[in-house]
Design an enzyme around this catalytic site. Sequence first.
Site, PDB file in Angstrom:
ATOM      1  N   PRO A   1      36.575   3.681  67.413  1.00 41.57           N
ATOM      2  CA  PRO A   1      35.456   4.111  68.257  1.00 41.57           C
ATOM      3  C   PRO A   1      34.688   2.904  68.797  1.00 41.57           C
ATOM      4  O   PRO A   1      34.347   1.999  68.028  1.00 41.57           O
ATOM      5  CB  PRO A   1      34.593   4.934  67.298  1.00 41.57           C
ATOM      6  CG  PRO A   1      35.002   4.503  65.924  1.00 41.57           C
ATOM      7  CD  PRO A   1      36.429   4.109  66.013  1.00 41.57           C
TER       8      PRO A   1
ATOM      9  N   TYR B   1      24.482   3.326  59.540  1.00 41.47           N
ATOM     10  CA  TYR B   1      23.896   4.530  60.122  1.00 41.47           C
ATOM     11  C   TYR B   1      23.592   5.543  59.001  1.00 41.47           C
ATOM     12  O   TYR B   1      23.772   5.230  57.818  1.00 41.47           O
ATOM     13  CB  TYR B   1      24.799   5.070  61.244  1.00 41.47           C
ATOM     14  CG  TYR B   1      24.884   4.036  62.359  1.00 41.47           C
ATOM     15  CD1 TYR B   1      23.741   3.693  63.080  1.00 41.47           C
ATOM     16  CD2 TYR B   1      26.055   3.331  62.629  1.00 41.47           C
ATOM     17  CE1 TYR B   1      23.769   2.705  64.054  1.00 41.47           C
ATOM     18  CE2 TYR B   1      26.094   2.345  63.606  1.00 41.47           C
ATOM     19  CZ  TYR B   1      24.939   2.037  64.317  1.00 41.47           C
ATOM     20  OH  TYR B   1      24.958   1.057  65.277  1.00 41.47           O
TER      21      TYR B   1
HETATM   22  C1  LIG Z   1      31.691  -2.379  72.391  1.00 37.08           C
HETATM   23  C2  LIG Z   1      31.845  -1.942  70.957  1.00 37.08           C
HETATM   24  C3  LIG Z   1      31.321  -0.708  70.580  1.00 37.08           C
HETATM   25  C4  LIG Z   1      31.495  -0.251  69.256  1.00 37.08           C
HETATM   26  N1  LIG Z   1      31.063   1.016  68.928  1.00 37.08           N
HETATM   27  C5  LIG Z   1      31.380   1.541  67.719  1.00 37.08           C
HETATM   28  C6  LIG Z   1      31.159   2.915  67.436  1.00 37.08           C
HETATM   29  O1  LIG Z   1      30.759   3.715  68.297  1.00 37.08           O
HETATM   30  N2  LIG Z   1      31.442   3.345  66.186  1.00 37.08           N
HETATM   31  C7  LIG Z   1      31.966   2.525  65.222  1.00 37.08           C
HETATM   32  O2  LIG Z   1      32.218   2.968  64.098  1.00 37.08           O
HETATM   33  N3  LIG Z   1      32.241   1.224  65.484  1.00 37.08           N
HETATM   34  C8  LIG Z   1      31.994   0.732  66.718  1.00 37.08           C
HETATM   35  N4  LIG Z   1      32.376  -0.561  67.015  1.00 37.08           N
HETATM   36  C9  LIG Z   1      33.189  -1.339  66.038  1.00 37.08           C
HETATM   37  C10 LIG Z   1      34.700  -1.153  66.340  1.00 37.08           C
HETATM   38  O3  LIG Z   1      35.119   0.184  66.127  1.00 37.08           O
HETATM   39  C11 LIG Z   1      35.590  -2.091  65.478  1.00 37.08           C
HETATM   40  O4  LIG Z   1      35.425  -1.730  64.125  1.00 37.08           O
HETATM   41  C12 LIG Z   1      35.235  -3.554  65.667  1.00 37.08           C
HETATM   42  O5  LIG Z   1      35.162  -3.890  67.049  1.00 37.08           O
HETATM   43  C13 LIG Z   1      36.262  -4.473  64.968  1.00 37.08           C
HETATM   44  O6  LIG Z   1      37.559  -4.293  65.509  1.00 37.08           O
HETATM   45  P1  LIG Z   1      38.174  -5.371  66.571  1.00 37.08           P
HETATM   46  O7  LIG Z   1      38.069  -6.716  65.936  1.00 37.08           O
HETATM   47  O8  LIG Z   1      39.605  -4.915  66.748  1.00 37.08           O
HETATM   48  O9  LIG Z   1      37.377  -5.280  67.834  1.00 37.08           O
HETATM   49  C14 LIG Z   1      32.182  -1.059  68.309  1.00 37.08           C
HETATM   50  C15 LIG Z   1      32.672  -2.303  68.712  1.00 37.08           C
HETATM   51  C16 LIG Z   1      32.545  -2.738  70.010  1.00 37.08           C
HETATM   52  C17 LIG Z   1      33.148  -4.073  70.407  1.00 37.08           C
END
Ligand SMILES: Cc1cc2nc3c(=O)[nH]c(=O)nc-3n(C[C@H](O)[C@H](O)[C@H](O)COP(=O)(O)O)c2cc1C
Length: 347
Positions: free
Chosen positions: A23, A173
């Site tokens: 997400p 949260y």
């Molecule tokens: C733009 C953005 C929005 C995010 N929004 C959420 C969210 O709505 N819910 C959530 O659990 N994590 C959210 N995250 C965290 C991501 O789900 C993920 O855990 C995090 O980016 C690490 O993964 P990655 O290194 O592959 O980006 C968000 C991350 C980014 C970059």
Amino acid sequence: MAMLFTPFTLRGLTFPNRVAMPPMAQYMATGDGLPTYWHLVHYGARAVGRTGLLIVEVTSVDPGGRLTPRDLGLWQDEQVTSTAQMVQFLHTQGSVVAVQLGHAGRKAWGEEKGFGSTPLVSSTPEPFDEGWAVPREMDETEISHVVEAFRQATRRAMEAGYDLVEIHAAHGYLLHQFLSPLVNKRRDAYGGALTGRMRLLLEVARAVRAATPQDKPLFVRLSCTDWAEAGLTPSEIVEVARALKEEGVDLVHCSSGGAVPWAVPQPFPNYQVAFAEQVRREAGIPTCAVGLITEPSQAEEILQKGQADLVAVGRELLRNPYWPLQAARALDTEIEWPAQYLRAKPQ
Ligand SMILES: Cc1cc2nc3c(=O)[nH]c(=O)nc-3n(C[C@H](O)[C@H](O)[C@H](O)COP(=O)(O)O)c2cc1C
């Protein structure tokens, strides 16, 4: 055949491959929490790129639980129709489509920040950080309203055609505000030892499970550590995962952090994979790994080593919506391309 592109089945639902988009909030919903063209194009591109599981960004179960005024919502029936239109298109591309349901608690926007008239609520009347509003400690009636809000939002999610719900219990949260001993200072049945701190999450999981058809799975996202002394630890999270499994939860999505502003990890590739591995092994429940997973061979290795069942690729999928198509090629695996793009498929 790379394992990353083998199907995976939970209950009656088969994921076409093991690539998940975690997400990621887009802050592009209307003020009423409805999806816009942005969501259709953004999620649509990743579906065209053959992401097996799209987990739509945090979607609020209560207008006062939004992280920002531009968050998606499923707190009223009027939000079902436009959500259904988006989900319908994503299904035409073969993706499994999930929604992350959440409530921000003390990390909601709040009236002090110029949004809404609902005061912030949490497990404990302490603000997240300097400059944040002081939340009200939730009483048992408010707690039961939150459980009911998750149940009703799940019913709407199912009406909108989502394949499954992921409960957001991570990143500081509301549900994490009850789980974490750094935040939860309650002395009633919802605080104290881990059994008290996880009580609200288990009640929410029970309500969401009851509103989800038996042939559809249920996910929970957890912060597997608070990255702080006296905070949540991976071994406590194993206990939580065992209890969630008893409630009919099918997979734990293993993230970390967010309870307090002063404990911020330094991410490195695979920095959260060990949590997915430990929960999978010790709680005996499928997991999704996430966090700086960017390379096809890296994702493949996580699966081959049995560290997780699904691999979530976040920011890399923002950079490159066609990551799965390219990853399949890098891993010498044939997957079906969208018919419209066949003339661009590398031979
Ligand atoms: C733009 C953005 C929005 C995010 N929004 C959420 C969210 O709505 N819910 C959530 O659990 N994590 C959210 N995250 C965290 C991501 O789900 C993920 O855990 C995090 O980016 C690490 O993964 P990655 O290194 O592959 O980006 C968000 C991350 C980014 C970059």
